[in-house]
Design a protein around this motif. Structure first.
Motif, short mmCIF file in Angstrom:
data_model
loop_
_atom_site.label_atom_id
_atom_site.label_comp_id
_atom_site.label_asym_id
_atom_site.label_seq_id
_atom_site.Cartn_x
_atom_site.Cartn_y
_atom_site.Cartn_z
N ALA A 1 0.85 -1.19 0.00
CA ALA A 1 0.00 0.00 0.00
C ALA A 1 0.88 1.24 0.00
O ALA A 1 1.92 1.27 0.67
N ALA A 2 0.49 2.22 -0.78
CA ALA A 2 1.25 3.47 -0.87
C ALA A 2 0.31 4.64 -1.01
O ALA A 2 -0.81 4.50 -1.51
N LEU A 3 0.79 5.78 -0.56
CA LEU A 3 0.08 7.05 -0.72
C LEU A 3 0.88 7.93 -1.67
O LEU A 3 2.10 8.04 -1.54
N ALA B 1 5.56 10.53 -2.23
CA ALA B 1 5.12 9.15 -2.06
C ALA B 1 5.53 8.64 -0.69
O ALA B 1 6.56 9.04 -0.14
N SER B 2 4.70 7.76 -0.15
CA SER B 2 5.04 7.08 1.09
C SER B 2 4.32 5.74 1.11
O SER B 2 3.20 5.62 0.63
N ARG C 1 -2.48 -4.79 -15.19
CA ARG C 1 -2.58 -6.01 -14.39
C ARG C 1 -1.44 -6.04 -13.37
O ARG C 1 -1.56 -5.51 -12.31
N THR C 2 -0.35 -6.67 -13.71
CA THR C 2 0.78 -6.72 -12.79
C THR C 2 1.61 -5.46 -12.96
O THR C 2 1.66 -4.87 -14.04
N ASP C 3 2.20 -5.03 -11.89
CA ASP C 3 3.04 -3.84 -11.88
C ASP C 3 2.27 -2.57 -12.27
O ASP C 3 2.81 -1.66 -12.89
N ALA C 4 1.00 -2.54 -11.91
CA ALA C 4 0.15 -1.39 -12.24
C ALA C 4 0.67 -0.11 -11.58
O ALA C 4 0.62 0.96 -12.19
N LEU C 5 1.18 -0.21 -10.36
CA LEU C 5 1.65 0.98 -9.67
C LEU C 5 2.76 1.67 -10.44
O LEU C 5 2.78 2.90 -10.54
N THR C 6 3.68 0.91 -10.99
CA THR C 6 4.78 1.50 -11.75
C THR C 6 4.25 2.27 -12.95
O THR C 6 4.69 3.40 -13.21
N GLU C 7 3.29 1.70 -13.66
CA GLU C 7 2.73 2.37 -14.83
C GLU C 7 1.93 3.62 -14.44
O GLU C 7 2.00 4.64 -15.13
N ILE C 8 1.20 3.54 -13.34
CA ILE C 8 0.45 4.71 -12.87
C ILE C 8 1.43 5.80 -12.46
O ILE C 8 1.27 6.97 -12.83
N ALA C 9 2.45 5.44 -11.69
CA ALA C 9 3.45 6.43 -11.24
C ALA C 9 4.17 7.06 -12.43
O ALA C 9 4.43 8.26 -12.43
N ALA D 1 2.93 7.55 -15.45
CA ALA D 1 2.00 8.49 -16.08
C ALA D 1 1.85 9.77 -15.27
O ALA D 1 1.65 10.85 -15.83
N LEU D 2 1.97 9.67 -13.96
CA LEU D 2 1.85 10.84 -13.09
C LEU D 2 3.14 11.65 -13.02
O LEU D 2 3.15 12.75 -12.49
N GLY D 3 4.24 11.07 -13.51
CA GLY D 3 5.54 11.71 -13.36
C GLY D 3 6.09 11.52 -11.96
O GLY D 3 6.89 12.34 -11.48
N ALA D 4 5.68 10.44 -11.30
CA ALA D 4 6.09 10.19 -9.92
C ALA D 4 6.86 8.89 -9.78
O ALA D 4 6.96 8.35 -8.68
N ALA D 5 7.42 8.39 -10.88
CA ALA D 5 8.10 7.09 -10.84
C ALA D 5 9.27 7.08 -9.86
O ALA D 5 9.45 6.12 -9.10
N GLU D 6 10.07 8.15 -9.85
CA GLU D 6 11.24 8.18 -8.98
C GLU D 6 10.86 8.21 -7.51
O GLU D 6 11.44 7.48 -6.70
N VAL D 7 9.88 9.03 -7.14
CA VAL D 7 9.49 9.10 -5.73
C VAL D 7 8.81 7.80 -5.30
O VAL D 7 8.96 7.37 -4.16
#
Length: 188
Positions: free
Chosen positions: A4-6, A16-17, A167-175, A177-183
């Motif tokens: 879980a992440a915020l 991100a946390s 499906r898998t690794d959805a968070l990485t793809e969402i991050a 798209a948001l420009g938040a991959a590094e955080v």
């Protein structure tokens, strides 16, 4: 295994946390957790995933009601964290008076015998509609597949179609798209 992440939007980008959900029992608790992470009542995304089974996104914008998307409702229904997201409203159910009474009785552990009424013999289940319900007629059945607001991230760069294909690794793809991959990678 759960993660879980915020993701909280700030004027400088996204923060991100990772977060513990041990004290979260309801959608209201989860919404409060997101609002506590909010900067100036800006957008906060709560991301929950059960590895290779399902993921959910809850979006909280200031004091507005939370918006929810779950990738696979039937898989999430078998998860304690998934059950938090699958509200009656999201599932299109109207809570009945019987549901409300049952919830209140559960809170105080009433079983109907407090006034000296005998319990059913041999642990028999009460008869009635619930005893003879057919699985196909189950109003509490949870649909398979995605449920919720598929446009939840559209204004942030994740289209409805893109969200439905994750499906898998959805968070990485969402991050991404948001420009938040590094955080996000820093807390993953």
């Amino acid at each position: 295994m759960y993660f879980a992440a915020l993701l909280a939007r700030t004027e400088d980008g996204w923060e991100a946390s990772d977060t513990e959900l041990d004290d979260v029992e309801t959608l209201s608790d989860l919404t409060d957790l997101a609002r506590d992470a909010s900067v100036d009542e800006d957008t906060v995304l709560v991301y929950i995933e059960q590895e290779d089974a399902w993921f959910g996104v809850v979006r909280v914008d200031g004091e507005e009601d939370p918006r929810i998307y779950v990738s696979d409702a039937s898989a999430a229904a078998r998860s304690s964290y998934g059950e938090i997201l699958l509200t009656d409203e999201l599932l299109g159910r109207e809570p009945t008076t019987e549901d409300e009474i049952a919830a209140l009785e559960e809170l105080v552990d009433l079983d109907g015998t407090e006034d000296g009424e005998p319990e059913p013999a041999g642990g028999e289940e009460p008869s009635g509609a619930a005893a003879g319900a057919e699985p196909d007629d189950d109003p509490d059945a949870v649909p398979a597949g995605p449920i919720g607001e598929v446009g939840i991230l559209a204004d942030l760069g994740v289209s409805e179609q893109d969200l439905l294909t994750l499906r898998t690794d959805a968070l990485t793809e969402i991050a991404d798209a948001l420009g938040a991959a590094e955080v996000m990678e820093a807390v993953r």
